[in-house]
Enzyme design. Sequence first.
Site, mmCIF file in Angstrom:
data_model
loop_
_atom_site.group_PDB
_atom_site.id
_atom_site.type_symbol
_atom_site.label_atom_id
_atom_site.label_comp_id
_atom_site.label_asym_id
_atom_site.label_seq_id
_atom_site.Cartn_x
_atom_site.Cartn_y
_atom_site.Cartn_z
ATOM 1 N N SER A 113 0.837 -1.199 0.000
ATOM 2 C CA SER A 113 0.000 0.000 0.000
ATOM 3 C C SER A 113 0.870 1.246 0.000
ATOM 4 O O SER A 113 1.901 1.293 0.671
ATOM 5 C CB SER A 113 -0.891 -0.003 1.253
ATOM 6 N N GLN A 172 1.106 -0.222 -4.755
ATOM 7 C CA GLN A 172 -0.271 0.253 -4.980
ATOM 8 C C GLN A 172 -0.267 1.761 -4.775
ATOM 9 O O GLN A 172 0.291 2.267 -3.792
ATOM 10 C CB GLN A 172 -1.232 -0.420 -3.992
ATOM 11 N N TYR A 230 -2.671 5.487 -4.956
ATOM 12 C CA TYR A 230 -3.807 6.371 -5.246
ATOM 13 C C TYR A 230 -3.175 7.614 -5.856
ATOM 14 O O TYR A 230 -2.116 8.043 -5.407
ATOM 15 C CB TYR A 230 -4.518 6.785 -3.955
ATOM 16 N N THR A 239 -5.192 2.181 -7.889
ATOM 17 C CA THR A 239 -6.528 1.914 -7.344
ATOM 18 C C THR A 239 -7.476 3.001 -7.847
ATOM 19 O O THR A 239 -7.251 4.189 -7.614
ATOM 20 C CB THR A 239 -6.483 1.890 -5.802
ATOM 21 N N LYS A 260 -6.675 -1.459 -10.465
ATOM 22 C CA LYS A 260 -7.389 -2.191 -9.394
ATOM 23 C C LYS A 260 -8.705 -1.485 -9.052
ATOM 24 O O LYS A 260 -8.718 -0.278 -8.779
ATOM 25 C CB LYS A 260 -6.508 -2.248 -8.142
ATOM 26 N N HIS A 304 -12.928 -3.461 -3.537
ATOM 27 C CA HIS A 304 -12.181 -2.920 -2.393
ATOM 28 C C HIS A 304 -12.611 -3.617 -1.087
ATOM 29 O O HIS A 304 -12.683 -2.981 -0.029
ATOM 30 C CB HIS A 304 -12.407 -1.408 -2.290
ATOM 31 N N ASP A 312 -10.013 -10.036 -6.383
ATOM 32 C CA ASP A 312 -9.966 -10.179 -4.930
ATOM 33 C C ASP A 312 -11.364 -10.007 -4.361
ATOM 34 O O ASP A 312 -12.312 -9.675 -5.069
ATOM 35 C CB ASP A 312 -8.963 -9.191 -4.290
ATOM 36 N N GLY A 313 -11.481 -10.271 -3.054
ATOM 37 C CA GLY A 313 -12.758 -10.084 -2.359
ATOM 38 C C GLY A 313 -13.323 -11.405 -1.885
ATOM 39 O O GLY A 313 -13.855 -12.181 -2.686
ATOM 40 N N GLY A 314 -13.165 -11.695 -0.603
ATOM 41 C CA GLY A 314 -13.820 -12.859 -0.023
ATOM 42 C C GLY A 314 -13.150 -14.190 -0.312
ATOM 43 O O GLY A 314 -13.732 -15.234 -0.024
ATOM 44 N N ARG A 320 -11.093 -17.051 0.686
ATOM 45 C CA ARG A 320 -10.694 -17.503 2.022
ATOM 46 C C ARG A 320 -10.171 -18.934 2.061
ATOM 47 O O ARG A 320 -9.709 -19.381 3.108
ATOM 48 C CB ARG A 320 -11.900 -17.413 2.993
ATOM 49 N N GLY A 368 -6.926 -9.908 0.795
ATOM 50 C CA GLY A 368 -6.849 -8.661 1.559
ATOM 51 C C GLY A 368 -6.816 -8.906 3.058
ATOM 52 O O GLY A 368 -5.765 -8.847 3.702
ATOM 53 N N ARG A 369 -7.967 -9.247 3.629
ATOM 54 C CA ARG A 369 -8.036 -9.398 5.093
ATOM 55 C C ARG A 369 -7.270 -10.613 5.624
ATOM 56 O O ARG A 369 -6.650 -10.511 6.698
ATOM 57 C CB ARG A 369 -9.498 -9.449 5.537
#
Length: 347
Positions: free
Chosen positions: A105, A125, A127, A153, A217, A241, A272-274, A276, A295-296
């Site tokens: 980031s 990454q 902004y 992003t 992204k 995001h 990405d996103g969820g 797991r 991500g998380r």
Amino acid sequence: MTTWLAGLEERARAVLPAPVLEYVAQGARESVSTAEAVASWSAFRFLPHVMRDVTDVDPGVELLGRRTELPWGVAPTTLQRVVHPDGELAMARATAAASGLLVVSSNAGTPFAEIGATGVRWWLQAYLPADRTLAEPMLAGAVEAGAEAVVLTVDTPVVGTKYAVGESIWATVDPALVRVNFGPGHEERPGADKATDLGPHDLDWLRESTGLPVVVKGVLRPDDARRCVDAGASAVWVSNHGGRQLDRAVPTAAALPDVVDAVGADAQVYVDGGVRSGLDVLAALASGADAVFLGRPPVWALAEGEAGVARLHAELLAETVEALRLAGCRRVADTRDLLAAPALPAT
Ligand SMILES: Cc1cc2nc3c(=O)[nH]c(=O)nc-3n(C[C@H](O)[C@H](O)[C@H](O)COP(=O)(O)O)c2cc1C
């Protein structure tokens, strides 16, 4: 009975202060998109191949022309030094040891040079600010520290509103733990706000000013994906995001197939996103993604330090290899016909 991977968030809960946990978990507004993301991958159904030799399975992929042993990378997340004192360095070392890819980031709490010195393969990454020239020193620092690509992003013209349940993390966080790669007083300068007028010309500008390939992204629509590729993007990254920007944006699992079709062989497509589990990775690859990003999960794993991130890579790799074997696939390219019709999840 749960897996080590499935218990990541719960174990992080035992270690991290409540405002930090909440910041990581939260989505924008009512968190509809955040909540849907995980369920949307498990809605896919596979049609596995059998009677195929799956003795040797290779889950590696090429990302922007260079091989990585993992079909995923670590997505950019801020606040890593708040989650663990070793922050980005622990994330980098564990990811380097797994021959993986780290996206850093621009709001990282560790100087790029120190991250680069770990030997990890990494992308920056970014902004872009309203006054693009204010980003130049940060971009130059990343190039000098060995960033191999810039991930722009594009889903954040403004930061989506989140409803803090308790105390906001920003009330307590030490500024020395975030945004250390900008000069002093950066945020107070006129033009330092996030750009609200991003367009295809910014991809040219970024490529020219860094000499690096550009990944976009935060794309969900096939027409936008095409515009990015036509403007010279080397890859398009399907993302909402983590549900932290426009709430009620579609799940990335639902957006991915149309983006893959629109881009064709002209650029890579990530998602990405969820994601797991190894089965989620398989669903994303079967939907045509060249790679997935997490991500998380790496943030929760970082609560357990470098060893936690190392174990995340190892456990997810084991799950992914098992899923590939059970699906009759020796390599990622073999997964593309695995989805039972209808391919779109019923979310
Ligand atoms: C705590 C946190 C911080 C994030 N910081 C950034 C960031 O600085 N830049 C960015 O492009 N995305 C950021 N994201 C979004 C992630 O890169 C990614 O798109 C998202 O988390 C993927 O969803 P997942 O968490 O379900 O895997 C952040 C996400 C989280 C959870």
